[in-house]
Design a protein around this motif. Sequence first.
Motif, PDB file in Angstrom:
ATOM      1  N   UNK A  17       1.094  -1.178  -0.167  1.00 48.39           N
ATOM      2  CA  UNK A  17       0.358  -0.201   0.079  1.00 48.39           C
ATOM      3  C   UNK A  17       0.929   1.002   0.288  1.00 48.39           C
ATOM      4  N   UNK A  18       0.592   2.885  -0.082  1.00 54.87           N
ATOM      5  CA  UNK A  18       0.804   3.872   0.367  1.00 54.87           C
ATOM      6  C   UNK A  18       0.780   4.886   1.057  1.00 54.87           C
ATOM      7  N   UNK A  19       0.270   4.186   2.427  1.00 53.77           N
ATOM      8  CA  UNK A  19       0.197   5.233   3.520  1.00 53.77           C
ATOM      9  C   UNK A  19       1.321   5.311   4.698  1.00 53.77           C
ATOM     10  N   UNK A  20       1.463   6.587   4.282  1.00 56.20           N
ATOM     11  CA  UNK A  20       2.773   6.993   5.211  1.00 56.20           C
ATOM     12  C   UNK A  20       3.041   6.808   6.660  1.00 56.20           C
ATOM     13  N   UNK A  21       3.758   6.394   6.838  1.00 55.17           N
ATOM     14  CA  UNK A  21       4.453   6.654   8.424  1.00 55.17           C
ATOM     15  C   UNK A  21       3.752   7.433   8.846  1.00 55.17           C
ATOM     16  N   UNK A  22       3.312   7.311  10.672  1.00 55.42           N
ATOM     17  CA  UNK A  22       3.142   8.219  11.565  1.00 55.42           C
ATOM     18  C   UNK A  22       4.493   8.456  11.933  1.00 55.42           C
ATOM     19  N   UNK A  23       4.238   9.883  12.965  1.00 58.64           N
ATOM     20  CA  UNK A  23       5.473  10.884  13.563  1.00 58.64           C
ATOM     21  C   UNK A  23       6.638  11.295  13.271  1.00 58.64           C
ATOM     22  N   UNK A  24       7.282  12.261  13.493  1.00 61.99           N
ATOM     23  CA  UNK A  24       8.047  12.943  13.276  1.00 61.99           C
ATOM     24  C   UNK A  24       8.975  12.517  11.576  1.00 61.99           C
ATOM     25  N   UNK A  25       9.032  13.147  10.458  1.00 67.21           N
ATOM     26  CA  UNK A  25       9.722  13.185   9.498  1.00 67.21           C
ATOM     27  C   UNK A  25      10.394  14.196   9.263  1.00 67.21           C
ATOM     28  N   UNK A  26      11.631  14.583   9.631  1.00 65.59           N
ATOM     29  CA  UNK A  26      12.878  15.519   9.288  1.00 65.59           C
ATOM     30  C   UNK A  26      13.384  15.590   8.049  1.00 65.59           C
ATOM     31  N   UNK A  27      13.424  14.850   7.759  1.00 62.91           N
ATOM     32  CA  UNK A  27      13.824  14.373   5.883  1.00 62.91           C
ATOM     33  C   UNK A  27      12.375  13.978   4.964  1.00 62.91           C
ATOM     34  N   UNK A 248       9.712   5.481   6.160  1.00 62.58           N
ATOM     35  CA  UNK A 248       8.054   5.426   5.615  1.00 62.58           C
ATOM     36  C   UNK A 248       7.379   3.758   6.347  1.00 62.58           C
ATOM     37  N   UNK A 249       5.839   4.263   5.402  1.00 54.86           N
ATOM     38  CA  UNK A 249       4.813   3.187   6.047  1.00 54.86           C
ATOM     39  C   UNK A 249       5.765   2.185   4.619  1.00 54.86           C
ATOM     40  N   UNK A 250       5.279   1.124   4.387  1.00 57.43           N
ATOM     41  CA  UNK A 250       5.066  -0.079   3.310  1.00 57.43           C
ATOM     42  C   UNK A 250       4.085   0.543   2.264  1.00 57.43           C
ATOM     43  N   UNK A 251       5.642   0.181   0.659  1.00 53.37           N
ATOM     44  CA  UNK A 251       4.621   0.585  -0.077  1.00 53.37           C
ATOM     45  C   UNK A 251       4.857   2.298  -0.578  1.00 53.37           C
ATOM     46  N   UNK A 252       5.973   3.001   0.061  1.00 54.58           N
ATOM     47  CA  UNK A 252       5.579   4.478   0.080  1.00 54.58           C
ATOM     48  C   UNK A 252       7.211   3.774  -0.906  1.00 54.58           C
ATOM     49  N   UNK A 253       7.958   3.114  -0.528  1.00 50.44           N
ATOM     50  CA  UNK A 253       8.872   3.489  -2.095  1.00 50.44           C
ATOM     51  C   UNK A 253       9.241   1.621  -2.255  1.00 50.44           C
ATOM     52  N   UNK A 254      10.173   1.279  -3.471  1.00 55.07           N
ATOM     53  CA  UNK A 254      10.335   0.530  -3.753  1.00 55.07           C
ATOM     54  C   UNK A 254      11.140  -0.253  -2.138  1.00 55.07           C
ATOM     55  N   UNK A 255      12.793  -1.084  -2.873  1.00 57.46           N
ATOM     56  CA  UNK A 255      13.637  -1.806  -2.443  1.00 57.46           C
ATOM     57  C   UNK A 255      14.619  -0.827  -1.949  1.00 57.46           C
ATOM     58  N   UNK A 256      15.015   0.512  -1.447  1.00 56.57           N
ATOM     59  CA  UNK A 256      15.931   0.547  -1.277  1.00 56.57           C
ATOM     60  C   UNK A 256      16.867   0.457  -0.577  1.00 56.57           C
ATOM     61  N   UNK A 257      18.162   0.344  -1.493  1.00 59.86           N
ATOM     62  CA  UNK A 257      19.605  -0.374  -0.865  1.00 59.86           C
ATOM     63  C   UNK A 257      21.307   0.644  -1.252  1.00 59.86           C
ATOM     64  N   UNK A 258      20.917   1.550  -1.969  1.00 56.90           N
ATOM     65  CA  UNK A 258      22.176   2.399  -2.251  1.00 56.90           C
ATOM     66  C   UNK A 258      21.956   3.535  -1.270  1.00 56.90           C
ATOM     67  N   UNK A 259      23.428   4.607  -1.074  1.00 58.17           N
ATOM     68  CA  UNK A 259      22.733   5.231  -0.347  1.00 58.17           C
ATOM     69  C   UNK A 259      24.018   6.663  -0.284  1.00 58.17           C
ATOM     70  N   UNK A 260      23.805   7.634  -0.740  1.00 60.21           N
ATOM     71  CA  UNK A 260      24.796   8.572  -0.742  1.00 60.21           C
ATOM     72  C   UNK A 260      24.263  10.408  -0.067  1.00 60.21           C
ATOM     73  N   UNK A 261      25.416  10.610   0.972  1.00 57.10           N
ATOM     74  CA  UNK A 261      25.015  11.733   1.619  1.00 57.10           C
ATOM     75  C   UNK A 261      25.675  13.098   1.254  1.00 57.10           C
TER      76      UNK A 261
END
Length: 294
Positions: A17-27, A248-261
């Motif tokens: 599904x595409x429901x956002x997770x509850x709680x603060x999201x500083x990003x 994130x909630x389930x379904x918000x994005x696909x299978x995120x596995x790589x990261x660069x800041x």
Amino acid sequence: MHKRLAIQLIAALLLSGGVWAEGAKPAALLNNFAWRHQADWFGGYSGIHIFDGGTRMIALSDRATMLDARIDRNEDEITGIEIQRHWPILSSTGKVLVGTAGDSEGLAIAPDGGVYISFEGVHRVAYYSDPTGPAQVLPRPKAFEVLDHNGSFEALAIDRLGRLYTLTEKSRTVSGDIPVYRWDGLSWSTPFVLPQRGKFLPVAADFGPDGRFYVLERSVSLTGFRSQLRRWELNGDTPQSEEILLQTARGTHDNLEGLSVWRDDQGRLRVTMISDDNFLALQRTELVEYLLPD
């Protein structure tokens, strides 16, 4: 990715599904770009490095392939990606890696421009002075031999001193913490552990331009993928001031596995994440970018 997990992922995608997770999201979400290419080698991306300015990237597939690409942007939006070149990852003898030995997962760029890659399956980290050349495999301590077969070094990061940090996806200490292994150029050590939070498992890591240690984590179930991004300040060998920047909630994005800041041309702190589509038609390769608080 093994067949059993691939079957679980297919079920998760069908029910997500595409429901956002509850709680603060500083990003704050900036953009989500679906990246498509017809080549049979395209997909399975588990590592990414964005160069300053955000117009160039290197991406790593978990099937022993790397690429160099240009990113086209319109302000905060990615408008296109043009692959400049791609090449196979080689063994220490110069042979193309295949099968379990080629399960390449983590990516870190050295100060000299060389590339470090961490591997699952055969648990190891290798250095490439020339990304298209043969590997120089780092020593493998006995602790690596007992790690989970399909749950070891998905994450790899390098600090300002050139020291490597890798952490296991599934293997844990006896107290349930996440062990972090560090290579200082001479030997491996375990300078600290990180607390496990819920069912999220580490899949990528990076040191940001702010000097903090970032870890991307993933959770998968029959209702979809979830992603979590945490960061710490390192005081010597002690991680401090843990922050959950994204969950994130389930379904918000696909299978995120790589990261660069990285920092953009406005000086803002940003994170780019890339998804592993597991070479499945039901999944997609996407680049997801968030604005992070300093």
